[in-house]
Design a protein around this motif. Sequence first.
Motif, PDB file in Angstrom:
ATOM      1  N   GLN A 138       0.790  -1.200   0.054  1.00  0.00           N
ATOM      2  CA  GLN A 138       0.018  -0.186  -0.072  1.00  0.00           C
ATOM      3  C   GLN A 138       0.906   1.389   0.045  1.00  0.00           C
ATOM      4  OE1 GLN A 138      -2.558   0.231   3.361  1.00  0.00           O
ATOM      5  NE2 GLN A 138      -4.021   1.766   2.298  1.00  0.00           N
ATOM      6  N   LEU A 139       2.063   1.234   0.631  1.00  0.00           N
ATOM      7  CA  LEU A 139       2.899   2.297   0.687  1.00  0.00           C
ATOM      8  C   LEU A 139       3.530   2.497  -0.635  1.00  0.00           C
ATOM      9  CD1 LEU A 139       4.480   4.435   2.383  1.00  0.00           C
ATOM     10  CD2 LEU A 139       6.158   2.644   2.632  1.00  0.00           C
ATOM     11  N   VAL A 140       3.920   1.504  -1.494  1.00  0.00           N
ATOM     12  CA  VAL A 140       4.186   1.806  -2.843  1.00  0.00           C
ATOM     13  C   VAL A 140       3.200   2.241  -3.925  1.00  0.00           C
ATOM     14  CG1 VAL A 140       5.152   0.460  -5.021  1.00  0.00           C
ATOM     15  CG2 VAL A 140       5.889  -0.014  -2.650  1.00  0.00           C
ATOM     16  N   GLY A 141       1.891   1.897  -3.601  1.00  0.00           N
ATOM     17  CA  GLY A 141       0.852   2.535  -4.337  1.00  0.00           C
ATOM     18  C   GLY A 141       0.469   3.904  -4.058  1.00  0.00           C
ATOM     19  N   CYS A 142       0.699   4.334  -2.909  1.00  0.00           N
ATOM     20  CA  CYS A 142       0.527   5.620  -2.527  1.00  0.00           C
ATOM     21  C   CYS A 142       1.625   6.557  -2.792  1.00  0.00           C
ATOM     22  CB  CYS A 142       0.280   5.875  -0.896  1.00  0.00           C
ATOM     23  SG  CYS A 142      -1.021   5.111  -0.553  1.00  0.00           S
ATOM     24  N   ALA A 143       2.895   6.140  -2.682  1.00  0.00           N
ATOM     25  CA  ALA A 143       3.954   6.874  -3.428  1.00  0.00           C
ATOM     26  C   ALA A 143       4.081   7.157  -4.987  1.00  0.00           C
ATOM     27  CB  ALA A 143       5.296   6.109  -3.043  1.00  0.00           C
ATOM     28  N   ALA A 144       3.447   5.988  -5.562  1.00  0.00           N
ATOM     29  CA  ALA A 144       3.210   5.993  -6.969  1.00  0.00           C
ATOM     30  C   ALA A 144       2.280   6.944  -7.427  1.00  0.00           C
ATOM     31  CB  ALA A 144       3.018   4.485  -7.480  1.00  0.00           C
ATOM     32  N   LEU A 145       1.117   6.994  -6.440  1.00  0.00           N
ATOM     33  CA  LEU A 145       0.012   7.948  -6.937  1.00  0.00           C
ATOM     34  C   LEU A 145       0.585   9.588  -6.617  1.00  0.00           C
ATOM     35  CD1 LEU A 145      -3.061   8.235  -7.528  1.00  0.00           C
ATOM     36  CD2 LEU A 145      -3.540   8.312  -5.277  1.00  0.00           C
ATOM     37  N   TRP A 146       1.159   9.670  -5.687  1.00  0.00           N
ATOM     38  CA  TRP A 146       1.820  10.894  -5.409  1.00  0.00           C
ATOM     39  C   TRP A 146       2.574  11.339  -6.351  1.00  0.00           C
ATOM     40  CZ3 TRP A 146       5.820  12.559  -1.185  1.00  0.00           C
ATOM     41  CH2 TRP A 146       5.867  13.835  -0.825  1.00  0.00           C
ATOM     42  N   ILE A 147       3.486  10.535  -6.908  1.00  0.00           N
ATOM     43  CA  ILE A 147       4.472  10.903  -8.127  1.00  0.00           C
ATOM     44  C   ILE A 147       3.673  11.307  -9.354  1.00  0.00           C
ATOM     45  CG2 ILE A 147       6.202  10.019  -9.857  1.00  0.00           C
ATOM     46  CD1 ILE A 147       7.303   8.539  -7.248  1.00  0.00           C
TER      47      ILE A 147
END
Length: 457
Positions: A138-147
Motif C-alpha cells: 500500500q505504501l508503494v501504491g500511495c507513493a506512485a499515486l503521489w508521483i
Amino acid sequence: MPPAPVNKVSRNSMYGYSARKRSVSPSAPTQSSSHTSKAKAMAAPKPPVRGPNDPLYYEEDFSHEIKAYMTEMDKSTLASAELMDMQPELQWFMRPYLIDFLIEVHQQFRLRPEVLYLAMNIVDRYVSKRVVYKKHYQLVGCAALWIAAKFEDGKDKVPLVKELAEMCCKAYDESAFIQMEGHVLSTIGWVIGHPTAEAWLRVYCNTSIMEREDAKIQHMSRFLMEITLFHREFVGIQASLIAQGALMLARFICGRPRKPMGRYENVAVRVAQAIDKHFGEKLDAVSEIVIRKYAPTYYARSSTTVREWYLSGRRFVYQPEPPHTPVSVTGLAPSSSWSSKRASWISPTPSVGSMSCASSDAGDDSPLTPITPVHAHVVDPFSMASKENIAPQHAAHHAHAVVYAKNAASHHNGIVPMKATNVNVQQHVYVRPALHALPAVGDLSIPNARNMRRLSN
C-alpha cells in the motif's frame, strides 16, 4: 545644516537619449509611450480559446511525430507480468484491493484520469524490479499515486503527505512516503512519462471533428479500460492497444458500426474479447467501486448500461470486413474500339470475354452476326456420342462395343466380321437408333386429332 538635495538626471536609455519608439512613416506624428502601449494592446490579437469541440490537443503539423514518440515511450515503459510472478509475498488476488483503494483516493482528491493509469504503471514497473513485501504494498501504491499527481495534475490538486498518511489510517509515518518516493524514482530510472490508455483514447476519439466519438462511447471506454487494471493478462500490453480494444467493445455495445483500427487491429480484437470474457463469465466479480464510480448520469450511466447488456445474454462478436477484391466481368468484351472487337471475334481462337459485348461499348454501328465459338474438342454431329448423349471421352469405348455387337451378328449369318482394333471412331458407319413406339391418336387429348399429319418413321 541639512544636506543639499541631490539632483538626479533621469535617462530613458543607456545612451542618454530617449528611447521613444518612432513611427516608420516620417510624416506620422509622434505619440507618447502611454498611447503607444494602449494602441498596441488593442491591436494585439487575442489568443484563441479552445472550445470543447476542437479536434486535437496538439499541433496538427507534428501529429505523426507525436504519435510515433508516444508509441516509442509506450513500448519502453511496459511492465513484465512474468517478473511480477516471482514476488515471494505478493499475489495477484491482492491487486484488486490496492486498485480499489487508489481509485477511492483518486476520487477524493479529484485528480485527472491519467493519474490513476500512470500510478499503476509506476507500481507495476517497480514491482517488476524490486522485491516488495505485503506490508509495503500500500505504501508503494500511495507513493506512485503521489508521483503521478505531481507529474500529470496541477499543484493545487496534489495531495499532501499528511493527507496520504491519514488515508492509510496512520499505518506509515510521513517520512516513509518521502523515502519510498525517492526509492521508486531511482528504481524506474526517473522515467515517469508514460502514454496512458486515457491519453490514447483522446487521440482516437478526437482525431477529427467528423470522426469524433460522442460522450457516451468515451465514458463507456473509460469504464472498460479501468477494468483492465485489475487483471494480470493486461499487464505488459501497450496502452494504445488497450484503448483500441475498449473503444471497439464500447462501440459494439452501443450498436455503432465498426471502425478500422489500423495495423494492430487483430491485437485490439483480442483485447476486446478478453474484456468481453471477464464481463460475460465473471460479471459478479467486477469491482463494485468502479461500478459505483461510472453509475452517475455525468458518466452516461456507463457501468449500468454494460451490466444490463451482459445480463441480457449478449456477447461481443467480431465481424471482419470482407477483402476488397477487384470485380471482373467475364461476359463483357474488352474495352477497346469496335474494330478491334470485330477482329477479335472473327479470329479463329477467340479469347475469354469475346462472346458478347455491352450495349455501351457497341457504338452506333450495327453489331456483327454472332459466331458460334470454336471449341478445342469438336463433336461430330453424326457421331454416336451426339446421338446417344455420351461424353466424348467415352464415345470410343461405346463405338467399340457397337462394332463388336455387329460383328457377332454378321458372324452368325455367315459373314466375315471386321477387326475392331483398327476401327476409328470418326469412320464408323452411322447406325440409326430405334424409334420409340408412338401412342395411339385416341390416347392423346388433342382436338381434331384426325386432321393432324401422320408421323412416319
